[in-house]
Design a protein around this motif. Sequence first.
Motif, PDB file in Angstrom:
ATOM      1  N   ASN A  78      10.773   8.568  -9.896  1.00 25.85           N
ATOM      2  CA  ASN A  78      11.848   8.002  -9.072  1.00 25.85           C
ATOM      3  C   ASN A  78      11.599   6.526  -8.762  1.00 25.85           C
ATOM      4  O   ASN A  78      11.764   6.067  -7.637  1.00 25.85           O
ATOM      5  CB  ASN A  78      11.989   8.788  -7.760  1.00 25.85           C
ATOM      6  N   ASN A  79      11.163   5.798  -9.800  1.00 26.45           N
ATOM      7  CA  ASN A  79      10.935   4.352  -9.678  1.00 26.45           C
ATOM      8  C   ASN A  79       9.821   3.996  -8.695  1.00 26.45           C
ATOM      9  O   ASN A  79       9.749   2.869  -8.223  1.00 26.45           O
ATOM     10  CB  ASN A  79      12.232   3.637  -9.262  1.00 26.45           C
ATOM     11  N   GLN A  80       8.972   4.941  -8.346  1.00 30.23           N
ATOM     12  CA  GLN A  80       7.829   4.651  -7.480  1.00 30.23           C
ATOM     13  C   GLN A  80       6.552   5.040  -8.207  1.00 30.23           C
ATOM     14  O   GLN A  80       6.533   5.971  -9.006  1.00 30.23           O
ATOM     15  CB  GLN A  80       7.911   5.429  -6.158  1.00 30.23           C
ATOM     16  N   THR A  81       5.489   4.329  -7.935  1.00 34.24           N
ATOM     17  CA  THR A  81       4.193   4.619  -8.543  1.00 34.24           C
ATOM     18  C   THR A  81       3.356   5.446  -7.578  1.00 34.24           C
ATOM     19  O   THR A  81       3.112   5.033  -6.446  1.00 34.24           O
ATOM     20  CB  THR A  81       3.450   3.316  -8.882  1.00 34.24           C
ATOM     21  N   TYR A  82       2.935   6.617  -8.032  1.00 34.20           N
ATOM     22  CA  TYR A  82       2.155   7.522  -7.185  1.00 34.20           C
ATOM     23  C   TYR A  82       0.691   7.513  -7.617  1.00 34.20           C
ATOM     24  O   TYR A  82       0.375   7.481  -8.815  1.00 34.20           O
ATOM     25  CB  TYR A  82       2.724   8.938  -7.251  1.00 34.20           C
ATOM     26  N   VAL A  83      -0.178   7.564  -6.658  1.00 33.67           N
ATOM     27  CA  VAL A  83      -1.610   7.454  -6.906  1.00 33.67           C
ATOM     28  C   VAL A  83      -2.184   8.803  -7.323  1.00 33.67           C
ATOM     29  O   VAL A  83      -1.956   9.825  -6.670  1.00 33.67           O
ATOM     30  CB  VAL A  83      -2.331   6.940  -5.642  1.00 33.67           C
ATOM     31  N   LEU A 137       0.971  12.829   2.768  1.00 28.68           N
ATOM     32  CA  LEU A 137       1.296  11.402   2.699  1.00 28.68           C
ATOM     33  C   LEU A 137       1.724  11.005   1.289  1.00 28.68           C
ATOM     34  O   LEU A 137       1.221  11.536   0.297  1.00 28.68           O
ATOM     35  CB  LEU A 137       0.088  10.556   3.115  1.00 28.68           C
ATOM     36  N   THR A 138       2.639  10.080   1.222  1.00 28.62           N
ATOM     37  CA  THR A 138       3.039   9.498  -0.056  1.00 28.62           C
ATOM     38  C   THR A 138       2.227   8.226  -0.278  1.00 28.62           C
ATOM     39  O   THR A 138       2.300   7.281   0.509  1.00 28.62           O
ATOM     40  CB  THR A 138       4.541   9.151  -0.059  1.00 28.62           C
ATOM     41  N   LEU A 139       1.449   8.209  -1.345  1.00 23.18           N
ATOM     42  CA  LEU A 139       0.590   7.065  -1.663  1.00 23.18           C
ATOM     43  C   LEU A 139       1.166   6.357  -2.885  1.00 23.18           C
ATOM     44  O   LEU A 139       1.092   6.872  -4.000  1.00 23.18           O
ATOM     45  CB  LEU A 139      -0.843   7.536  -1.926  1.00 23.18           C
ATOM     46  N   CYS A 140       1.736   5.209  -2.677  1.00 25.40           N
ATOM     47  CA  CYS A 140       2.423   4.497  -3.751  1.00 25.40           C
ATOM     48  C   CYS A 140       1.582   3.377  -4.354  1.00 25.40           C
ATOM     49  O   CYS A 140       2.051   2.642  -5.223  1.00 25.40           O
ATOM     50  CB  CYS A 140       3.728   3.903  -3.221  1.00 25.40           C
ATOM     51  N   GLY A 141       0.394   3.191  -3.880  1.00 21.57           N
ATOM     52  CA  GLY A 141      -0.441   2.105  -4.361  1.00 21.57           C
ATOM     53  C   GLY A 141      -0.408   0.938  -3.393  1.00 21.57           C
ATOM     54  O   GLY A 141       0.482   0.858  -2.558  1.00 21.57           O
ATOM     55  N   PRO A 142      -1.403   0.064  -3.440  1.00 17.70           N
ATOM     56  CA  PRO A 142      -2.506   0.075  -4.410  1.00 17.70           C
ATOM     57  C   PRO A 142      -3.446   1.262  -4.192  1.00 17.70           C
ATOM     58  O   PRO A 142      -3.411   1.908  -3.159  1.00 17.70           O
ATOM     59  CB  PRO A 142      -3.234  -1.243  -4.124  1.00 17.70           C
ATOM     60  N   ILE A 163     -10.234   9.336   6.526  1.00 16.13           N
ATOM     61  CA  ILE A 163      -8.856   9.379   7.007  1.00 16.13           C
ATOM     62  C   ILE A 163      -8.272   7.985   7.268  1.00 16.13           C
ATOM     63  O   ILE A 163      -7.194   7.658   6.757  1.00 16.13           O
ATOM     64  CB  ILE A 163      -8.756  10.244   8.283  1.00 16.13           C
ATOM     65  N   PRO A 164      -8.924   7.115   8.063  1.00 13.63           N
ATOM     66  CA  PRO A 164      -8.332   5.794   8.317  1.00 13.63           C
ATOM     67  C   PRO A 164      -8.096   4.989   7.050  1.00 13.63           C
ATOM     68  O   PRO A 164      -7.123   4.227   6.962  1.00 13.63           O
ATOM     69  CB  PRO A 164      -9.374   5.113   9.223  1.00 13.63           C
ATOM     70  N   LEU A 165      -8.956   5.160   6.050  1.00 13.68           N
ATOM     71  CA  LEU A 165      -8.809   4.415   4.801  1.00 13.68           C
ATOM     72  C   LEU A 165      -7.588   4.890   4.014  1.00 13.68           C
ATOM     73  O   LEU A 165      -6.885   4.085   3.399  1.00 13.68           O
ATOM     74  CB  LEU A 165     -10.074   4.569   3.951  1.00 13.68           C
ATOM     75  N   ILE A 166      -7.333   6.209   4.036  1.00 17.20           N
ATOM     76  CA  ILE A 166      -6.170   6.752   3.336  1.00 17.20           C
ATOM     77  C   ILE A 166      -4.877   6.364   4.043  1.00 17.20           C
ATOM     78  O   ILE A 166      -3.862   6.069   3.397  1.00 17.20           O
ATOM     79  CB  ILE A 166      -6.285   8.285   3.226  1.00 17.20           C
ATOM     80  N   LEU A 167      -4.906   6.333   5.366  1.00 18.45           N
ATOM     81  CA  LEU A 167      -3.706   5.951   6.116  1.00 18.45           C
ATOM     82  C   LEU A 167      -3.267   4.532   5.768  1.00 18.45           C
ATOM     83  O   LEU A 167      -2.072   4.231   5.735  1.00 18.45           O
ATOM     84  CB  LEU A 167      -3.962   6.066   7.622  1.00 18.45           C
ATOM     85  N   LYS A 168      -4.211   3.664   5.496  1.00 16.14           N
ATOM     86  CA  LYS A 168      -3.885   2.282   5.135  1.00 16.14           C
ATOM     87  C   LYS A 168      -3.136   2.195   3.810  1.00 16.14           C
ATOM     88  O   LYS A 168      -2.379   1.253   3.582  1.00 16.14           O
ATOM     89  CB  LYS A 168      -5.167   1.445   5.031  1.00 16.14           C
ATOM     90  N   LEU A 169      -3.359   3.165   2.915  1.00 11.93           N
ATOM     91  CA  LEU A 169      -2.752   3.134   1.586  1.00 11.93           C
ATOM     92  C   LEU A 169      -1.403   3.838   1.534  1.00 11.93           C
ATOM     93  O   LEU A 169      -0.732   3.813   0.508  1.00 11.93           O
ATOM     94  CB  LEU A 169      -3.699   3.794   0.563  1.00 11.93           C
ATOM     95  N   SER A 170      -1.013   4.472   2.629  1.00 11.37           N
ATOM     96  CA  SER A 170       0.219   5.260   2.622  1.00 11.37           C
ATOM     97  C   SER A 170       1.454   4.364   2.718  1.00 11.37           C
ATOM     98  O   SER A 170       1.474   3.374   3.457  1.00 11.37           O
ATOM     99  CB  SER A 170       0.209   6.248   3.788  1.00 11.37           C
ATOM    100  N   CYS A 171       2.496   4.754   1.973  1.00 11.07           N
ATOM    101  CA  CYS A 171       3.776   4.064   2.085  1.00 11.07           C
ATOM    102  C   CYS A 171       4.804   4.942   2.788  1.00 11.07           C
ATOM    103  O   CYS A 171       5.997   4.656   2.771  1.00 11.07           O
ATOM    104  CB  CYS A 171       4.283   3.647   0.709  1.00 11.07           C
ATOM    105  N   SER A 172       4.339   6.039   3.396  1.00 16.38           N
ATOM    106  CA  SER A 172       5.207   6.903   4.190  1.00 16.38           C
ATOM    107  C   SER A 172       4.787   6.820   5.656  1.00 16.38           C
ATOM    108  O   SER A 172       3.796   6.168   6.000  1.00 16.38           O
ATOM    109  CB  SER A 172       5.118   8.348   3.690  1.00 16.38           C
ATOM    110  N   ASP A 173       5.520   7.480   6.504  1.00 14.32           N
ATOM    111  CA  ASP A 173       5.255   7.440   7.945  1.00 14.32           C
ATOM    112  C   ASP A 173       3.931   8.121   8.259  1.00 14.32           C
ATOM    113  O   ASP A 173       3.696   9.270   7.854  1.00 14.32           O
ATOM    114  CB  ASP A 173       6.396   8.129   8.692  1.00 14.32           C
ATOM    115  N   THR A 174       3.060   7.423   8.992  1.00 12.42           N
ATOM    116  CA  THR A 174       1.735   7.972   9.334  1.00 12.42           C
ATOM    117  C   THR A 174       1.587   8.224  10.833  1.00 12.42           C
ATOM    118  O   THR A 174       0.475   8.439  11.303  1.00 12.42           O
ATOM    119  CB  THR A 174       0.621   6.998   8.877  1.00 12.42           C
TER     120      THR A 174
END
Length: 316
Positions: A7-12, A169-174, A184-195
């Motif tokens: 859907n035009n998004q890049t998933y990790v 969480l949706t992780l779109c990159g980087p 956990i805090p490191l993954i939250l930084k990479l999320s492009c969805s609501d955290t």
Amino acid sequence: MEPYEMNNQTYVTEFIFLGFSNHPQLRGLFFLIFLVIYLITLLGNMLIITATKITPALHTPMYYFLSNLSFLDICYTSTTVPIMLVNFFRERKTISYEGCLSQIFFLVTCAGTEGVLLAAMAYDRYVAICHPLQYPILMSAKVCVCLVTGSWLCGLVNSVTHTALAATLTLCGPNQISHFLCDIPLILKLSCSDTSVNESVLHVASATIGLSPCLFTAVSYTLIISAILRIPSAQGRSKAFSTCASHLTVVVIFFGTANFNYDRPREGYSLDMDILVSVLFCVMTPMLNPIIYSLRNKEVKGALQKLTREGDALVS
């Protein structure tokens, strides 16, 4: 594996660790240092477990808790160090998405369990010093098993909650993590969805699993020190304090490094400082625990010396 598009998004699908990337010329030295630390951690904690199992004098609640702490430290350090050692010799220091979630699960489980277990050990020392006549009842075998089981359940419930929320969480990159582990805090930084839900649960967990055991332990030792100071003889005070000195040292190191690792402001610190703080918390603490108990506790030291002599006799 590379990130894939939908859907035009890049998933990790994998993450790249940037930890220690600032010093590529030192990776051989880093590998040797962390390998030695890991082997010392395994050996020291396995010796503690073995000594408490085969030495009748150590079949008491305090050493039952200590053997569980040693097992926990083995699990804790094995969650992060082996993959870190492998990554020292890889050009791309990667971990799969599933591997990252698994590491988070075991890391959060061990950290949460250890905090609660240390609080249970503080309660054991409180009962031993402040209510010695009631100690056999208040710290029966059933109570000890319940306290250890409760510690693991607290860690597991906390970890399952965080891991399940992280998986939504949706992780779109980087897909680059400025560290040598997943957290956990490191993954939250990479999320492009609501955290917001993840962050709210993280704050609640910090208060219940992190702060509460720390405060309980602090109150326990306030009462313990108060009781020790009321002992009339200097020899009695010294003997009483020696029974909890090792545990108090471990508590200060664990909660001190944990608070500095998770509660300090993230801005203004370099990657090297982040790595150093996490190494102190995740790698050094499990290694120091058996050393502290063997150096400051005469019964453990005696059991380890006996175990070493028996091992030498078998070899010869």
